[in-house]
Design an enzyme around this catalytic site. Structure first.
Site, PDB file in Angstrom:
ATOM      1  N   GLY A 241       0.823  -1.209   0.000  1.00  0.00           N
ATOM      2  CA  GLY A 241       0.000   0.000   0.000  1.00  0.00           C
ATOM      3  C   GLY A 241       0.854   1.255   0.000  1.00  0.00           C
ATOM      4  O   GLY A 241       0.629   2.179  -0.763  1.00  0.00           O
ATOM      5  N   GLY A 472       1.281  -7.184   3.494  1.00  0.00           N
ATOM      6  CA  GLY A 472       2.525  -7.833   3.089  1.00  0.00           C
ATOM      7  C   GLY A 472       3.550  -7.785   4.200  1.00  0.00           C
ATOM      8  O   GLY A 472       4.682  -8.252   4.054  1.00  0.00           O
ATOM      9  N   ALA A 515       1.554  -3.360  13.633  1.00  0.00           N
ATOM     10  CA  ALA A 515       1.978  -4.567  14.348  1.00  0.00           C
ATOM     11  C   ALA A 515       1.878  -4.413  15.863  1.00  0.00           C
ATOM     12  O   ALA A 515       1.326  -5.275  16.555  1.00  0.00           O
ATOM     13  CB  ALA A 515       3.410  -4.930  13.940  1.00  0.00           C
ATOM     14  N   GLU A 685       8.112   2.084   8.914  1.00  0.00           N
ATOM     15  CA  GLU A 685       8.649   3.179   8.117  1.00  0.00           C
ATOM     16  C   GLU A 685      10.041   3.622   8.556  1.00  0.00           C
ATOM     17  O   GLU A 685      10.660   4.454   7.912  1.00  0.00           O
ATOM     18  CB  GLU A 685       7.671   4.357   8.158  1.00  0.00           C
TER      19      GLU A 685
HETATM   20 MO1  MOS Z   1       1.946   4.654   5.629  1.00  0.00          MO
HETATM   21  S1  MOS Z   1       2.537   6.088   4.262  1.00  0.00           S
HETATM   22  O1  MOS Z   1       1.159   5.506   6.853  1.00  0.00           O
HETATM   23  O2  MOS Z   1       0.980   3.522   4.842  1.00  0.00           O
END
Ligand code: MOS
Length: 718
Positions: A241, A472, A515, A685
């Site tokens: 995504g 994923g 998660a 991230e």
């Molecule tokens: Mo992330 S850019 O918060 O899916």
């Protein structure tokens, strides 16, 4: 915990892995629905103006065509409210409601036919005439229109400042004043967006590729003015995504509208080319950094001023400067965001919104200042480590960034690095080492889960149900692991059902909260099941009974519990971030401008790691995206028309195997007793954050040239 081995954290392979590699894990477009019709949008070929007329006669007569929807016959949708940080993900998303054109590729009609090919062909027969305005496309020509927005993405403050910046700069022995730029980027998950909408009377079932089934449901409810209870979203498997699937997109609204108008199931599969025009992007960020430090390496001044663009349709401002408010201790600080509209689509959350571009500016500027001070970049950063979050004064729940840098340095062989550039040569290659510190907010959000226990003789199985998603990332697996360990059952006895909005609510997968939030709710509901069982089964045991013993003693064949886990009242008084450090080795061929990245190393301090294998994969993916940001990714606009020059993965370059060398990932042991009951912080991230800076810093170390405008293409090095 009993004698049983530790399951949380174990590098267990994905429990959905076989389904994935055998094609049995179905994506939204792959569900078999009877009597399906196919939709295909018609897109604007101008970037600014108005529709004068639409001739649908040829399209309507084409073979198989069932309906052509335009603004003239579209269902009336709920108007979009003023968009706020709170409602952005769920607010009404009206489409085909008027004649205005804001961007190239905007949906202006929707053709529905018996087959996909018929719909796609007929879409080409729709004739639209426009009144064309001169589009505003160019950044430099329009930057004069920049204004101060009320808020920026996720509700952060537009501007912050403390101390006296100018005075801090004046007192400094060394200063850096530079502009860093990151280009427009696109998400491009492997699975393009897709929607199937099925009405059964008033009830609507939608197969949707989404990171959040709740936001998809609420978005549709708010757009069509339908009760939420009448809508069910199914999204059991998702092929990535990267932020583009957090919020309901316009093709889904068109699909639901068509299904309603035709009273027939409709499917829309977004093409790779439409992924460029219609599901969001990261906009260009131009960031001015002004830093100053004393000669002993103490930061005295720090300014991070971002200029960026939004659309004429909606305001969205990426929070690129926010990372500079919390990362280093500095007595004089200024962080600002300014924005102006262009005739291109509205930007969206993209792979570490804020941190990904912000950290390139921040960690490059820190490297530049360290070099001016003739200081080691790690020592320089460590010297400016803040005891508390400088922005709000809250203590860190956990912050192991210095340990991450030092451990990384040791494992990477940082001592081989020379302070002066061009000191390390291997044949025609100049070799350089670079590093950067990384941080990413680790939000933990309210999440619910249900456990159903069933017993057959002495064998107990558990089913965990929650409206979570697995984009994923491994959600299925970490949910099963958490349940297995908490219930003391083998992982083979755990089933996981997610991706269904009818199940107990969760915040979905995004913003690095997935998660940790999912696992904490699962641990909570499994603990509750054990407590409830003991209360119900009034048998005394000499030692703590297992769920199997409890259910046998109580002669129970089934037992169920549900729980909601909220952030603790204590946790809101703390700052929650995951930290890490990146190290890059680059080899540069100056004659050809070629850069190779044979070696990359990342250390991560993110509290409890729920599964070392899927967590490592998350970081690997993040680093690869960071390499893309640094070296290859750039969306190019045609400034005359506002269309895209880069329209496929053939010209929008993401790194491939040959672009990526060895990546090593190390997780630091770290305990965080505050964030949630498992002490798990987000890592989704963190992997991408600061990677581009580490690479650009390594390139400087190799050849003595700073590249401040990404991507680092060969022309910038020769
Ligand atoms: Mo992330 S850019 O918060 O899916």
């Amino acid at each position: 915990m009993s004698k049983q081995e530790k399951i949380i954290g174990a590098p267990i392979s994905r429990i959905d892995g076989v389904l994935k590699v055998t094609g049995k894990a179905r994506y939204a477009a792959e569900f078999a629905v009877a009597n399906l019709a196919y939709g295909f949008p018609v897109q604007s070929t101008i970037a600014a103006g108005e529709i004068v007329s639409i001739d649908v006669s040829a399209a309507s007569r084409a073979a198989g065509v069932l309906k052509v929807i335009t603004h003239e016959n579209a269902l009336t949708l709920m108007p979009r409210p003023t968009v706020t940080a709170q409602n952005r993900g769920t607010r009404s998303t009206p489409v085909l409601q008027d004649k205005k054109i804001f961007q190239y590729g905007q949906y202006v009609a929707f053709v529905v036919a018996e087959t996909y090919e018929q719909a796609r062909l007929a879409a080409r027969l729709v004739k639209v005439t426009y009144k064309i305005d001169t589009p505003k496309i160019d950044f430099d020509e329009n930057v004069k229109n920049a204004y101060k927005p009320e808020i920026i993405n996720a509700g952060y403050k537009t501007d912050t400042s403390w101390g006296d910046l100018e005075n801090g700069l004046k007192q400094s022995d060394a200063t850096v004043s530079e502009i860093y730029e990151t280009p427009i980027e696109h998400h491009h998950p492997m699975e393009p967006h897709a929607t199937i909408a099925v009405f059964r009377g008033e009830k609507l079932l939608v197969y949707e590729s989404t990171q959040s089934v709740a936001q998809a449901r609420d978005g549709i409810a708010n757009t069509f003015g339908m009760p939420k209870e009448n809508i069910q979203i199914l999204s059991p498997y998702i092929g990535g995504g990267f932020g583009s699937k957090l919020q309901l997109r316009e093709h889904a609204v068109l699909t639901v509208m068509a299904a309603k108008m035709l009273n027939r199931p409709v499917k829309t599969a977004v093409t790779r080319q439409m992924m460029q025009t219609s599901v969001g992007l990261r906009q260009l960020n131009r960031q001015k950094m002004r830093l100053g430090a004393s000669k002993d390496g103490k930061l005295l001044a720090f300014a991070h001023e971002t200029l960026t663009h939004t659309s004429f349709d909606e305001e969205f401002v990426e929070q690129s400067g926010v990372i500079s408010r919390m990362m280093y201790a500095v007595p004089n600080s200024l962080v600002t965001h300014r924005v102006f509209p262009l005739n291109i689509q509205v930007p969206r959350w993209t792979r570490a919104p804020g941190e990904a571009p912000g950290s390139f500016a921040l960690e490059s500027a820190m490297d530049e200042l360290a070099y001016k001070l003739k200081a080691d970049p790690i020592e320089f950063r460590a010297k400016n480590e803040p005891a508390k979050n400088p922005e709000d004064g809250k203590p860190w729940a956990s912050r192991s960034v210095v340990a991450a840098m030092k451990t990384g340095a040791e494992k990477f062989g940082w001592n081989k690095r020379q302070l002066e550039p061009r000191a390390n040569r291997d044949g025609k290659w100049l070799v350089g080492y670079g590093m950067a510190a990384a941080s990413r907010g680790a939000p933990y959000r309210e999440t619910s889960a249900r456990v159903r226990l069933t017993r057959n003789e002495t064998v107990v199985r558990a089913l965990i149900e929650m409206a979570a998603t697995d984009i994923g990332t491994g959600s299925y697996t970490i949910i099963a692991q958490t349940a297995a360990e908490t219930l003391n059952l083998p992982i083979e006895k755990i089933s996981v059902k997610i991706g269904d909005s009818a199940l107990p609510p969760t915040p979905g997968s995004g913003g690095s909260w997935g998660a940790g939030s999912y696992a904490s709710a699962v641990a909570a509901v499994c603990e509750k099941a054990k407590t409830d069982l003991q209360a119900q089964v009034k048998v005394r045991f000499v030692k703590t009974p297992t769920v199997s013993e409890l259910m046998t003693a109580g002669n129970l064949r089934e037992f169920q519990a549900e729980a909601t886990e909220k952030p603790s009242t204590e946790s809101v008084n703390y700052s929650h971030f995951s930290f890490g450090a990146h190290f890059a080795e680059v080899r540069v061929d100056e004659d050809l401008g070629i850069v190779k990245i044979p070696r990359f190393l990342t250390t991560v301090a993110a509290g409890t790691i729920l599964n070392e294998k899927t967590a490592r994969s998350q970081i690997l993916g993040g680093v690869v995206w960071g390499i893309g940001q640094a070296m290859t990714e750039e969306t190019t606009l045609d400034k005359r028309y506002g269309s895209y020059v880069t329209r496929t993965l053939g010209d929008y370059h993401v790194p491939v195997n040959l672009d990526v060398g060895t990546i090593e990932v190390f997780f630091l042991p770290e305990e965080d007793k505050i964030i949630n009951r498992l002490g798990a912080k987000g890592i989704g991230e963190l992997g991408i954050t600061s990677v581009a800076a580490a690479i650009a810093n390594a390139i400087f170390n190799a050849i003595g040239k700073r590249v401040r405008k990404l991507p680092v293409t060969p022309d910038k090095l020769i």
